[in-house]
Design an enzyme around this catalytic site. Structure first.
Site, PDB file in Angstrom:
ATOM      1  N   SER A   1     -20.978 -29.679  14.995  1.00 26.28           N
ATOM      2  CA  SER A   1     -22.365 -29.263  15.215  1.00 26.28           C
ATOM      3  C   SER A   1     -23.388 -30.301  14.775  1.00 26.28           C
ATOM      4  CB  SER A   1     -22.643 -27.916  14.548  1.00 26.28           C
ATOM      5  OG  SER A   1     -21.828 -26.909  15.129  1.00 26.28           O
TER       6      SER A   1
ATOM      7  N   GLU B   1      -8.842 -28.801  18.057  1.00 26.77           N
ATOM      8  CA  GLU B   1      -8.498 -27.997  19.247  1.00 26.77           C
ATOM      9  C   GLU B   1      -7.095 -28.328  19.735  1.00 26.77           C
ATOM     10  OE1 GLU B   1     -11.991 -29.028  21.497  1.00 26.77           O
ATOM     11  OE2 GLU B   1     -13.213 -27.931  20.057  1.00 26.77           O
TER      12      GLU B   1
ATOM     13  N   GLY C   1     -18.512 -26.566  17.155  1.00 29.94           N
ATOM     14  CA  GLY C   1     -18.990 -25.700  18.228  1.00 29.94           C
ATOM     15  C   GLY C   1     -19.611 -24.396  17.746  1.00 29.94           C
TER      16      GLY C   1
ATOM     17  N   LYS D   1     -14.896 -33.272  25.626  1.00 27.97           N
ATOM     18  CA  LYS D   1     -13.901 -32.194  25.779  1.00 27.97           C
ATOM     19  C   LYS D   1     -13.625 -31.963  27.271  1.00 27.97           C
ATOM     20  CE  LYS D   1     -15.451 -30.526  21.376  1.00 27.97           C
ATOM     21  NZ  LYS D   1     -15.525 -29.440  20.401  1.00 27.97           N
TER      22      LYS D   1
ATOM     23  N   GLU E   1     -13.844 -33.448  10.509  1.00 26.53           N
ATOM     24  CA  GLU E   1     -14.466 -32.370  11.287  1.00 26.53           C
ATOM     25  C   GLU E   1     -14.025 -31.023  10.726  1.00 26.53           C
ATOM     26  OE1 GLU E   1     -15.603 -33.786  15.487  1.00 26.53           O
ATOM     27  OE2 GLU E   1     -13.539 -33.102  15.574  1.00 26.53           O
TER      28      GLU E   1
ATOM     29  N   ASN F   1     -17.706 -36.672  22.297  1.00 27.75           N
ATOM     30  CA  ASN F   1     -16.456 -36.044  22.756  1.00 27.75           C
ATOM     31  C   ASN F   1     -16.824 -34.982  23.796  1.00 27.75           C
ATOM     32  OD1 ASN F   1     -14.042 -34.707  23.070  1.00 27.75           O
ATOM     33  ND2 ASN F   1     -14.018 -33.799  21.019  1.00 27.75           N
TER      34      ASN F   1
ATOM     35  N   HIS G   1      -7.465 -33.865  17.167  1.00 29.41           N
ATOM     36  CA  HIS G   1      -8.617 -32.969  17.168  1.00 29.41           C
ATOM     37  C   HIS G   1      -8.137 -31.554  16.846  1.00 29.41           C
ATOM     38  CE1 HIS G   1     -12.035 -30.632  18.491  1.00 29.41           C
ATOM     39  NE2 HIS G   1     -12.749 -31.744  18.379  1.00 29.41           N
TER      40      HIS G   1
HETATM   41  P1  PGA Z   1     -19.405 -30.004  18.277  1.00 31.10           P
HETATM   42  O1  PGA Z   1     -17.923 -30.621  18.453  1.00 31.10           O
HETATM   43  O2  PGA Z   1     -20.315 -31.179  18.026  1.00 31.10           O
HETATM   44  O3  PGA Z   1     -19.686 -29.324  19.582  1.00 31.10           O
HETATM   45  O4  PGA Z   1     -19.349 -29.078  17.115  1.00 31.10           O
HETATM   46  C1  PGA Z   1     -17.496 -31.723  17.700  1.00 31.10           C
HETATM   47  C2  PGA Z   1     -16.074 -32.047  18.050  1.00 31.10           C
HETATM   48  O5  PGA Z   1     -15.299 -31.116  18.304  1.00 31.10           O
HETATM   49  O6  PGA Z   1     -15.686 -33.216  18.092  1.00 31.10           O
END
Ligand code: PGA
Length: 255
Positions: free
Chosen positions: A215, A99, A175, A11, A169, A9, A97
């Site tokens: 992560s 976010e 992140g 983003k 997640e 992903n 997601h």
């Molecule tokens: P990350 O993000 O691996 O940077 O923690 C995962 C995601 O948001 O899909």
């Protein structure tokens, strides 16, 4: 056997040139994906078509968008429909997601409609769920995720649910560099499978791929991927570098 899926992903990262370079670098490392492994690049909308052309004829590599609108079309300035995504070569779409839920206030109801519209256009939804830190600390993570699934997925017919990929997640792991332990991931994935079994059937529960995200990186991927109910990963930061993402794809092989 459930497919193993490693999805990157990106983003809101990578310009067209940077994105093309990254995909080409990953593809150069693989004649084909490891057995039973699907690799998905979830890229920003303006890059979809060009990357779709690079992925063409590369078995096992697929393209995803990161969102779509819940209406078919219309006066929604700045939005993108499922039909548009298909028309530029996307096969998957990330929906829900954290976010999007947090910054764009996406609701359970909107997400239910997005899932339906995506399936209508033969896009495979990668449906994200996961609890914030405060919920985990109160030990309410299982009912919290159960509610997300009930509200936005369980309106589907059994046949349609089988066309969905779920990504767990935990919000506190995204992140932050704080990965869920393998035991925490396995606990949730097994609980999700149990919910699906209760609402639909154990066959469907066994068939549906459940990815872990938050992560996940080249160091911790193989441990997470060894859990019996973890069928791959949704990778954010670590998908932005070809060497790191390729190492995670290779970690799928050991399962
Ligand atoms: P990350 O993000 O691996 O940077 O923690 C995962 C995601 O948001 O899909």
């Amino acid at each position: 056997m459930r497919p193993f899926i490693v999805a990157g992903n990106w983003k809101m990262n990578k310009t067209l040139e940077e994105g093309l370079t990254l995909v080409r670098e990953v593809l150069a490392r693989f004649e084909r994906t490891p057995p039973n492994t699907t690799v998905v690049f979830a890229v920003p909308c303006p890059l979809l078509q060009a990357i779709s052309e690079v992925l063409r004829e590369r078995q096992g590599f697929y393209l995803a968008a990161q969102n779509c609108h819940h209406e078919e079309q219309g006066a929604y300035t700045g939005e993108v429909s499922a039909a548009m995504l298909v028309s530029v070569g996307a096969q998957y779409v990330i929906l829900g997601h954290s976010e999007r839920r947090q910054y764009f206030r996406e609701t359970h109801e909107q997400l239910a409609r997005k899932v339906t519209v995506a399936l209508r256009h033969n896009l495979t939804p990668i449906f994200c769920c996961g609890e914030p830190l405060a919920v985990r600390e109160r030990n309410h993570h299982l009912p919290y995720v159960a509610r997300q699934l009930r509200a936005s997925l369980f309106h589907l017919s059994e046949t349609d649910l089988r066309r969905v990929v779920i990504a767990y997640e935990p919000v506190w792991a995204i992140g932050t560099g704080k990965t869920a332990s393998s035991a925490q991931a396995q606990e949730m994935h097994a609980a999700i499978r149990q919910l699906v079994a209760k609402r639909y059937s154990s066959e469907t529960a066994q068939a549906i791929p459940i990815l872990y995200g938050g992560s996940c990186n080249a160091q911790n991927a193989s441990q997470l991927f060894q859990q019996p109910d973890v069928d791959g990963g949704l990778i954010g930061g670590a998908s932005l570098r070809a060497d790191e993402f390729s190492a995670i794809i290779c970690a799928a092989r050991s399962t």
